[in-house]
Design a protein around this motif. Structure first.
Motif, PDB file in Angstrom:
ATOM      1  N   LYS A   3     -54.622 104.331 -14.445  1.00  0.00           N
ATOM      2  CA  LYS A   3     -54.831 103.522 -15.643  1.00  0.00           C
ATOM      3  C   LYS A   3     -56.223 102.893 -15.632  1.00  0.00           C
ATOM      4  CE  LYS A   3     -53.981 100.694 -19.160  1.00  0.00           C
ATOM      5  NZ  LYS A   3     -53.906 101.143 -20.560  1.00  0.00           N
ATOM      6  N   GLU A   4     -56.618 102.348 -14.494  1.00  0.00           N
ATOM      7  CA  GLU A   4     -57.943 101.737 -14.377  1.00  0.00           C
ATOM      8  C   GLU A   4     -59.056 102.765 -14.563  1.00  0.00           C
ATOM      9  OE1 GLU A   4     -57.900  99.861 -10.596  1.00  0.00           O
ATOM     10  OE2 GLU A   4     -56.612  98.204 -11.246  1.00  0.00           O
ATOM     11  N   ALA A   5     -58.756 104.036 -14.225  1.00  0.00           N
ATOM     12  CA  ALA A   5     -59.751 105.106 -14.369  1.00  0.00           C
ATOM     13  C   ALA A   5     -59.805 105.651 -15.797  1.00  0.00           C
ATOM     14  CB  ALA A   5     -59.441 106.240 -13.399  1.00  0.00           C
ATOM     15  N   GLY A   6     -58.908 105.168 -16.668  1.00  0.00           N
ATOM     16  CA  GLY A   6     -58.974 105.574 -18.070  1.00  0.00           C
ATOM     17  C   GLY A   6     -57.809 106.393 -18.575  1.00  0.00           C
ATOM     18  N   MET A   7     -56.740 106.564 -17.771  1.00  0.00           N
ATOM     19  CA  MET A   7     -55.592 107.347 -18.216  1.00  0.00           C
ATOM     20  C   MET A   7     -54.945 106.732 -19.451  1.00  0.00           C
ATOM     21  SD  MET A   7     -52.143 108.417 -16.102  1.00  0.00           S
ATOM     22  CE  MET A   7     -51.610 106.720 -15.848  1.00  0.00           C
ATOM     23  N   GLU A   8     -54.691 107.573 -20.465  1.00  0.00           N
ATOM     24  CA  GLU A   8     -54.027 107.143 -21.690  1.00  0.00           C
ATOM     25  C   GLU A   8     -52.629 107.732 -21.828  1.00  0.00           C
ATOM     26  OE1 GLU A   8     -56.368 107.902 -25.164  1.00  0.00           O
ATOM     27  OE2 GLU A   8     -58.244 107.351 -24.177  1.00  0.00           O
ATOM     28  N   LYS A   9     -52.418 108.889 -21.219  1.00  0.00           N
ATOM     29  CA  LYS A   9     -51.151 109.612 -21.372  1.00  0.00           C
ATOM     30  C   LYS A   9     -50.676 110.129 -20.027  1.00  0.00           C
ATOM     31  CE  LYS A   9     -49.173 113.589 -23.880  1.00  0.00           C
ATOM     32  NZ  LYS A   9     -48.430 114.169 -22.737  1.00  0.00           N
ATOM     33  N   ILE A  10     -49.373 110.048 -19.794  1.00  0.00           N
ATOM     34  CA  ILE A  10     -48.793 110.609 -18.574  1.00  0.00           C
ATOM     35  C   ILE A  10     -47.568 111.422 -18.927  1.00  0.00           C
ATOM     36  CG2 ILE A  10     -47.289 108.615 -18.048  1.00  0.00           C
ATOM     37  CD1 ILE A  10     -48.078 109.110 -15.062  1.00  0.00           C
ATOM     38  N   ASN A  11     -47.395 112.534 -18.223  1.00  0.00           N
ATOM     39  CA  ASN A  11     -46.252 113.416 -18.451  1.00  0.00           C
ATOM     40  C   ASN A  11     -45.569 113.687 -17.114  1.00  0.00           C
ATOM     41  OD1 ASN A  11     -44.578 115.367 -19.885  1.00  0.00           O
ATOM     42  ND2 ASN A  11     -45.747 116.919 -18.786  1.00  0.00           N
ATOM     43  N   PHE A  12     -44.263 113.452 -17.061  1.00  0.00           N
ATOM     44  CA  PHE A  12     -43.492 113.716 -15.844  1.00  0.00           C
ATOM     45  C   PHE A  12     -42.784 115.058 -15.981  1.00  0.00           C
ATOM     46  CE2 PHE A  12     -43.693 109.046 -16.105  1.00  0.00           C
ATOM     47  CZ  PHE A  12     -44.260 108.775 -14.876  1.00  0.00           C
ATOM     48  N   SER A  13     -43.075 115.951 -15.029  1.00  0.00           N
ATOM     49  CA  SER A  13     -42.403 117.249 -15.022  1.00  0.00           C
ATOM     50  C   SER A  13     -42.024 117.569 -13.580  1.00  0.00           C
ATOM     51  CB  SER A  13     -43.293 118.325 -15.639  1.00  0.00           C
ATOM     52  OG  SER A  13     -44.483 118.463 -14.894  1.00  0.00           O
ATOM     53  N   GLY A  14     -41.628 118.808 -13.332  1.00  0.00           N
ATOM     54  CA  GLY A  14     -41.117 119.065 -11.983  1.00  0.00           C
ATOM     55  C   GLY A  14     -41.356 120.480 -11.531  1.00  0.00           C
ATOM     56  N   GLY A  15     -40.334 121.052 -10.917  1.00  0.00           N
ATOM     57  CA  GLY A  15     -38.942 120.653 -10.744  1.00  0.00           C
ATOM     58  C   GLY A  15     -38.297 120.069 -11.995  1.00  0.00           C
ATOM     59  N   GLU A  16     -37.181 119.408 -11.755  1.00  0.00           N
ATOM     60  CA  GLU A  16     -36.425 118.785 -12.838  1.00  0.00           C
ATOM     61  C   GLU A  16     -36.417 117.274 -12.643  1.00  0.00           C
ATOM     62  OE1 GLU A  16     -34.674 117.403 -15.761  1.00  0.00           O
ATOM     63  OE2 GLU A  16     -35.088 119.555 -15.786  1.00  0.00           O
ATOM     64  N   ILE A  44     -41.826 113.383 -20.929  1.00  0.00           N
ATOM     65  CA  ILE A  44     -41.092 114.070 -19.865  1.00  0.00           C
ATOM     66  C   ILE A  44     -40.873 115.514 -20.298  1.00  0.00           C
ATOM     67  CG2 ILE A  44     -38.909 114.224 -18.590  1.00  0.00           C
ATOM     68  CD1 ILE A  44     -38.525 111.250 -18.961  1.00  0.00           C
ATOM     69  N   VAL A  45     -40.980 116.441 -19.344  1.00  0.00           N
ATOM     70  CA  VAL A  45     -40.559 117.821 -19.555  1.00  0.00           C
ATOM     71  C   VAL A  45     -39.301 118.051 -18.728  1.00  0.00           C
ATOM     72  CG1 VAL A  45     -41.121 120.257 -19.303  1.00  0.00           C
ATOM     73  CG2 VAL A  45     -42.906 118.640 -19.956  1.00  0.00           C
ATOM     74  N   SER A  46     -38.240 118.548 -19.373  1.00  0.00           N
ATOM     75  CA  SER A  46     -36.957 118.726 -18.704  1.00  0.00           C
ATOM     76  C   SER A  46     -36.273 119.987 -19.223  1.00  0.00           C
ATOM     77  CB  SER A  46     -36.057 117.504 -18.981  1.00  0.00           C
ATOM     78  OG  SER A  46     -34.728 117.734 -18.573  1.00  0.00           O
ATOM     79  N   ASN A  47     -35.360 120.550 -18.412  1.00  0.00           N
ATOM     80  CA  ASN A  47     -34.544 121.643 -18.939  1.00  0.00           C
ATOM     81  C   ASN A  47     -33.346 121.099 -19.719  1.00  0.00           C
ATOM     82  OD1 ASN A  47     -32.481 120.962 -17.102  1.00  0.00           O
ATOM     83  ND2 ASN A  47     -33.016 122.580 -15.662  1.00  0.00           N
ATOM     84  N   GLY A  48     -33.160 119.780 -19.669  1.00  0.00           N
ATOM     85  CA  GLY A  48     -32.149 119.125 -20.490  1.00  0.00           C
ATOM     86  C   GLY A  48     -30.741 119.140 -19.949  1.00  0.00           C
ATOM     87  N   SER A  49     -30.515 119.798 -18.831  1.00  0.00           N
ATOM     88  CA  SER A  49     -29.138 120.000 -18.357  1.00  0.00           C
ATOM     89  C   SER A  49     -28.475 118.738 -17.827  1.00  0.00           C
ATOM     90  CB  SER A  49     -29.123 121.080 -17.265  1.00  0.00           C
ATOM     91  OG  SER A  49     -29.878 120.659 -16.141  1.00  0.00           O
ATOM     92  N   MET A  50     -29.273 117.769 -17.391  1.00  0.00           N
ATOM     93  CA  MET A  50     -28.701 116.588 -16.746  1.00  0.00           C
ATOM     94  C   MET A  50     -28.916 115.298 -17.541  1.00  0.00           C
ATOM     95  SD  MET A  50     -29.618 117.386 -12.768  1.00  0.00           S
ATOM     96  CE  MET A  50     -28.309 116.313 -12.190  1.00  0.00           C
ATOM     97  N   ILE A  51     -29.422 115.408 -18.746  1.00  0.00           N
ATOM     98  CA  ILE A  51     -29.682 114.208 -19.549  1.00  0.00           C
ATOM     99  C   ILE A  51     -28.408 113.766 -20.259  1.00  0.00           C
ATOM    100  CG2 ILE A  51     -31.130 113.166 -21.317  1.00  0.00           C
ATOM    101  CD1 ILE A  51     -33.175 115.356 -20.871  1.00  0.00           C
ATOM    102  N   ARG A  52     -28.117 112.475 -20.189  1.00  0.00           N
ATOM    103  CA  ARG A  52     -26.944 111.910 -20.845  1.00  0.00           C
ATOM    104  C   ARG A  52     -27.389 110.878 -21.879  1.00  0.00           C
ATOM    105  NH1 ARG A  52     -25.844 115.688 -18.420  1.00  0.00           N
ATOM    106  NH2 ARG A  52     -24.240 116.015 -16.804  1.00  0.00           N
ATOM    107  N   GLU A  53     -26.522 110.609 -22.839  1.00  0.00           N
ATOM    108  CA  GLU A  53     -26.878 109.672 -23.903  1.00  0.00           C
ATOM    109  C   GLU A  53     -27.168 108.282 -23.351  1.00  0.00           C
ATOM    110  OE1 GLU A  53     -25.416 108.239 -28.346  1.00  0.00           O
ATOM    111  OE2 GLU A  53     -24.023 109.318 -27.038  1.00  0.00           O
ATOM    112  N   ARG A  54     -26.479 107.899 -22.293  1.00  0.00           N
ATOM    113  CA  ARG A  54     -26.709 106.566 -21.731  1.00  0.00           C
ATOM    114  C   ARG A  54     -28.147 106.406 -21.250  1.00  0.00           C
ATOM    115  NH1 ARG A  54     -23.160 109.006 -17.989  1.00  0.00           N
ATOM    116  NH2 ARG A  54     -24.081 109.459 -15.949  1.00  0.00           N
ATOM    117  N   TRP A  55     -28.808 107.516 -20.867  1.00  0.00           N
ATOM    118  CA  TRP A  55     -30.215 107.430 -20.457  1.00  0.00           C
ATOM    119  C   TRP A  55     -31.079 107.004 -21.651  1.00  0.00           C
ATOM    120  CZ3 TRP A  55     -35.132 108.862 -21.423  1.00  0.00           C
ATOM    121  CH2 TRP A  55     -36.055 108.688 -20.397  1.00  0.00           C
TER     122      TRP A  55
END
Length: 251
Positions: A3-16, A44-55
């Protein structure tokens, strides 16, 4: 540090990303990045298999974009590619995720890797029905040590298509306004990728070559070895309206 270096966007991917405690860990990261770091965009990039509405109920406010991987709308093709989810129907799950994104005001994005098994598939109708903010269409890419070579976890040679086949697929979907194509050339040089040790991964030579960790040498030094091509990043449409606060979405 980023962030201090200027990051504006972050994306979490994997794996899952949702493997760890069904998304609690990545949920806390998303919340931190939006609430504490106040980043413009968190995705976030996900295959969607483990995402629940409560998240979504707990963390949806902090997430700008959910990108779901979908390589085919034919379940048999998904199994061939390796996207099969056991007893779950990948397409039904995709539609459920689309609804939750609408319900919880998260921008919905699709990622598709075009390969030998789906290159002739007509996805126009399904993509238009899902109406993602972006549909990233990738040409299947070989990475030494990752999906090709002696130490690779998987072998992707059988999935590779020619540049001409990729262009034909794009031409067949040219009326899909949200389509964002990424050829092999664009992918290699236009991403800033950090691994779990906080090292930038340089993909220019067909494999992921790590820099020193930013925890040891700082961001400014490490990023010099990232292989990042800013011009290619801009030419592939890497800079866009990526904060949901700035999007005009039909939730």
């Amino acid at each position: 540090m980023l962030k201090e270096a200027g990051m504006e966007k972050i994306n979490f991917s994997g794996g899952e990303p949702f493997l760890q405690d069904r998304g609690e860990f990545v949920g806390k990261l998303v919340q931190f990045c939006k609430q504490e770091l106040k980043l413009s965009s968190v995705s976030i990039v996900s295959n969607g298999s483990m995402i629940r509405e409560r998240w979504f109920k707990r963390y949806g406010d902090y997430l700008d974009i959910l990108a779901v991987s979908c390589d085919s709308f034919d379940e048999e093709v998904n199994v061939l590619i390796g996207r099969g989810q056991g007893n779950k129907n990948h397409i039904e799950n995709l539609q459920r995720l689309r609804k939750w994104c609408r319900d919880y005001a998260v921008a919905f994005k699709l990622n598709s890797v075009i390969n030998r098994f789906n290159v002739h598939e007509d996805m126009n109708e399904q993509i238009k029905a899902l109406n993602p903010v972006r549909w990233k269409v990738f040409q299947c890419l070989l990475i030494e040590g990752e999906n090709t070579g002696e130490d690779a976890l998987r072998e992707a040679e059988k999935f590779i298509i020619s540049d001409e086949d990729f262009e034909r697929f794009l031409d067949g979907h040219r009326e899909v306004s949200c389509l964002v194509p990424e050829s092999n050339q664009k992918m290699r040089d236009s991403y800033l990728i950090l691994d779990e040790y906080m090292r930038f991964l340089n993909c220019r030579n067909g494999r992921k070559e790590p820099s020193k960790s930013i925890l040891d040498v700082g961001v400014e030094h490490a990023i010099k070895f990232s292989g990042f091509d800013e011009k290619m990043f801009l030419s592939r449409g890497g800079k866009y309206v990526w904060s949901k606060a700035d999007m005009k979405l039909e939730w």
